[in-house]
Design a protein around this motif. Structure first.
Motif, PDB file in Angstrom:
ATOM      1  N   ALA A  22       0.832  -1.208   0.000  1.00  0.00           N
ATOM      2  CA  ALA A  22       0.000   0.000   0.000  1.00  0.00           C
ATOM      3  C   ALA A  22       0.865   1.257   0.000  1.00  0.00           C
ATOM      4  O   ALA A  22       0.538   2.246  -0.663  1.00  0.00           O
ATOM      5  CB  ALA A  22      -0.925  -0.004   1.218  1.00  0.00           C
ATOM      6  N   THR A  23       1.977   1.215   0.729  1.00  0.00           N
ATOM      7  CA  THR A  23       2.879   2.367   0.799  1.00  0.00           C
ATOM      8  C   THR A  23       3.516   2.632  -0.556  1.00  0.00           C
ATOM      9  O   THR A  23       3.622   3.783  -0.994  1.00  0.00           O
ATOM     10  CB  THR A  23       3.981   2.133   1.849  1.00  0.00           C
ATOM     11  OG1 THR A  23       3.385   1.879   3.120  1.00  0.00           O
ATOM     12  CG2 THR A  23       4.895   3.347   1.956  1.00  0.00           C
ATOM     13  N   PHE A  24       3.944   1.582  -1.235  1.00  0.00           N
ATOM     14  CA  PHE A  24       4.567   1.743  -2.553  1.00  0.00           C
ATOM     15  C   PHE A  24       3.583   2.374  -3.532  1.00  0.00           C
ATOM     16  O   PHE A  24       3.959   3.194  -4.370  1.00  0.00           O
ATOM     17  CB  PHE A  24       5.034   0.390  -3.075  1.00  0.00           C
ATOM     18  CG  PHE A  24       5.909   0.480  -4.298  1.00  0.00           C
ATOM     19  CD1 PHE A  24       7.267   0.717  -4.181  1.00  0.00           C
ATOM     20  CD2 PHE A  24       5.370   0.349  -5.567  1.00  0.00           C
ATOM     21  CE1 PHE A  24       8.073   0.821  -5.313  1.00  0.00           C
ATOM     22  CE2 PHE A  24       6.157   0.447  -6.706  1.00  0.00           C
ATOM     23  CZ  PHE A  24       7.521   0.682  -6.569  1.00  0.00           C
ATOM     24  N   GLN A  80      11.014   4.476  -9.933  1.00  0.00           N
ATOM     25  CA  GLN A  80      10.798   3.538  -8.829  1.00  0.00           C
ATOM     26  C   GLN A  80      11.656   3.838  -7.600  1.00  0.00           C
ATOM     27  O   GLN A  80      11.413   3.270  -6.530  1.00  0.00           O
ATOM     28  CB  GLN A  80      11.111   2.098  -9.299  1.00  0.00           C
ATOM     29  CG  GLN A  80      10.379   1.670 -10.558  1.00  0.00           C
ATOM     30  CD  GLN A  80       8.895   1.468 -10.312  1.00  0.00           C
ATOM     31  OE1 GLN A  80       8.445   1.452  -9.185  1.00  0.00           O
ATOM     32  NE2 GLN A  80       8.124   1.326 -11.373  1.00  0.00           N
ATOM     33  N   ILE A  81      12.640   4.731  -7.736  1.00  0.00           N
ATOM     34  CA  ILE A  81      13.585   4.945  -6.644  1.00  0.00           C
ATOM     35  C   ILE A  81      12.921   5.527  -5.405  1.00  0.00           C
ATOM     36  O   ILE A  81      13.055   4.980  -4.294  1.00  0.00           O
ATOM     37  CB  ILE A  81      14.756   5.852  -7.094  1.00  0.00           C
ATOM     38  CG1 ILE A  81      15.636   5.120  -8.102  1.00  0.00           C
ATOM     39  CG2 ILE A  81      15.593   6.302  -5.897  1.00  0.00           C
ATOM     40  CD1 ILE A  81      16.342   3.909  -7.548  1.00  0.00           C
ATOM     41  N   LEU A  82      12.221   6.640  -5.550  1.00  0.00           N
ATOM     42  CA  LEU A  82      11.611   7.290  -4.389  1.00  0.00           C
ATOM     43  C   LEU A  82      10.594   6.388  -3.679  1.00  0.00           C
ATOM     44  O   LEU A  82      10.656   6.253  -2.447  1.00  0.00           O
ATOM     45  CB  LEU A  82      10.967   8.615  -4.803  1.00  0.00           C
ATOM     46  CG  LEU A  82      11.934   9.776  -5.030  1.00  0.00           C
ATOM     47  CD1 LEU A  82      11.184  11.007  -5.532  1.00  0.00           C
ATOM     48  CD2 LEU A  82      12.680  10.126  -3.749  1.00  0.00           C
ATOM     49  N   PRO A  83       9.648   5.747  -4.422  1.00  0.00           N
ATOM     50  CA  PRO A  83       8.727   4.832  -3.732  1.00  0.00           C
ATOM     51  C   PRO A  83       9.457   3.703  -3.008  1.00  0.00           C
ATOM     52  O   PRO A  83       9.056   3.303  -1.922  1.00  0.00           O
ATOM     53  CB  PRO A  83       7.859   4.285  -4.873  1.00  0.00           C
ATOM     54  CG  PRO A  83       7.909   5.332  -5.917  1.00  0.00           C
ATOM     55  CD  PRO A  83       9.292   5.894  -5.840  1.00  0.00           C
ATOM     56  N   LEU A 257       0.187   4.143 -13.552  1.00  0.00           N
ATOM     57  CA  LEU A 257       0.209   5.077 -12.419  1.00  0.00           C
ATOM     58  C   LEU A 257       1.614   5.645 -12.217  1.00  0.00           C
ATOM     59  O   LEU A 257       1.777   6.806 -11.867  1.00  0.00           O
ATOM     60  CB  LEU A 257      -0.271   4.370 -11.148  1.00  0.00           C
ATOM     61  CG  LEU A 257      -1.771   4.057 -11.102  1.00  0.00           C
ATOM     62  CD1 LEU A 257      -2.099   3.181  -9.901  1.00  0.00           C
ATOM     63  CD2 LEU A 257      -2.600   5.330 -11.056  1.00  0.00           C
ATOM     64  N   THR A 258       2.616   4.802 -12.448  1.00  0.00           N
ATOM     65  CA  THR A 258       3.996   5.259 -12.346  1.00  0.00           C
ATOM     66  C   THR A 258       4.266   6.343 -13.378  1.00  0.00           C
ATOM     67  O   THR A 258       4.947   7.332 -13.084  1.00  0.00           O
ATOM     68  CB  THR A 258       4.976   4.086 -12.554  1.00  0.00           C
ATOM     69  OG1 THR A 258       4.758   3.102 -11.536  1.00  0.00           O
ATOM     70  CG2 THR A 258       6.421   4.565 -12.469  1.00  0.00           C
ATOM     71  N   LYS A 259       3.742   6.170 -14.573  1.00  0.00           N
ATOM     72  CA  LYS A 259       3.915   7.192 -15.614  1.00  0.00           C
ATOM     73  C   LYS A 259       3.243   8.502 -15.211  1.00  0.00           C
ATOM     74  O   LYS A 259       3.762   9.585 -15.491  1.00  0.00           O
ATOM     75  CB  LYS A 259       3.326   6.695 -16.942  1.00  0.00           C
ATOM     76  CG  LYS A 259       4.085   5.535 -17.575  1.00  0.00           C
ATOM     77  CD  LYS A 259       3.407   5.091 -18.876  1.00  0.00           C
ATOM     78  CE  LYS A 259       4.108   3.890 -19.485  1.00  0.00           C
ATOM     79  NZ  LYS A 259       3.437   3.439 -20.726  1.00  0.00           N
TER      80      LYS A 259
END
Length: 261
Positions: A22-24, A80-83, A257-259
């Motif tokens: 959920a956090t990611f 993806q680094i920050l998440p 969503l990442t985009k």
């Protein structure tokens, strides 16, 4: 094993893995909410309030920091680094405060909330964040095209928020109730969202970056619709044969969503 040794047998928690997922997806806000729910299960409402407040403050500080970093630098940082970083930090914190209880709860064979429910809360958290980002990015310009676009996006996010509540009901509602929710709310709202994005593409003088964003939003909407239609098949047929396909669709949703992030 005595009852005293298994004093959480009647309680239900979110596991560390579920909180991490959920956090990611939804950032520290989702983590704060889920940790709060675990504290409420332990009858510690004050600690729960503090956890949610910390999640909200951490989210504000995180995005304030991101907006302060020059775009030229942010463009070089993989999405993806920050998440991954803040998910790792949250995982460590949960281990610190609830690790012993959750591990014992698992060893005793007690119940946890499903990963689907945690992911649903993560998506709702993400929606809240996206609304804030959209507001920051699109409410400030004075152009008429931005106002028209923002009006469409507000309706889009409203539909999105209402439909994703379905994930919270998966473990609590009957099959008939879930099918009704899919038929009357979730599926129609994503069909409507597809129409909203196509309509917004026709706004005169719409900037290129918004047209590009709409490509992602359209793909995202089509995937959401596909996921809910698969859920309906799985529930109506009382089968798990669509599980692998659902997992793949949700993976593709995460990519879209990442985009957007």
């Amino acid at each position: 094993m005595t009852e005293k040794e298994n004093d959480t047998k009647d309680l239900k928690f979110y596991s560390q893995k579920a909180i991490g997922i959920a956090t990611f997806i939804g950032g520290p806000l989702a983590a704060g909410y889920l940790v709060r729910e675990n504290y409420l299960s332990l009858n510690k409402p004050d600690e729960g309030k503090k956890s949610l407040l910390i999640g909200i403050i951490s989210t504000i500080l995180l995005f304030a920091g991101i907006f302060m970093i020059p775009e030229s630098i942010m463009d070089k940082v993989p999405n993806q680094i920050l998440p991954a970083i803040y998910t790792g930090i949250i995982y460590f914190i949960v281990e610190k405060i609830h690790g012993k209880i959750l591990n014992q709860h698992k060893e005793n064979g007690n119940q946890f909330y499903s990963g689907w429910k945690a992911a649903g809360i993560g998506f709702i958290s993400l929606i809240i964040l996206l609304i804030g980002i959209f507001g920051y990015a699109f409410l400030s310009p004075d152009g008429e095209e931005y106002e028209k676009y923002n009006t469409e996006i507000v309706e889009f996010t409203k539909n999105e928020t209402e439909s994703l509540v379905f994930y919270e009901h998966i473990d609590t509602e009957t099959s008939n109730s879930l099918i009704q929710e899919l038929d009357n709310k979730a599926i129609p709202k994503w069909k409507e969202n597809i129409g909203i994005i196509k309509k917004s593409n026709n706004i005169e003088n719409l900037p290129t970056e918004l047209l590009e964003q709409n490509k992602v939003l359209l793909k995202y909407s089509e995937l959401r619709l596909k996921a809910f239609e698969l859920f309906r098949k799985a529930i109506s047929e009382d089968t798990e044969k669509y599980s692998q396909e659902l997992e793949q669709v949700h993976k593709e949703i995460d990519e879209q969503l990442t985009k957007l992030n």
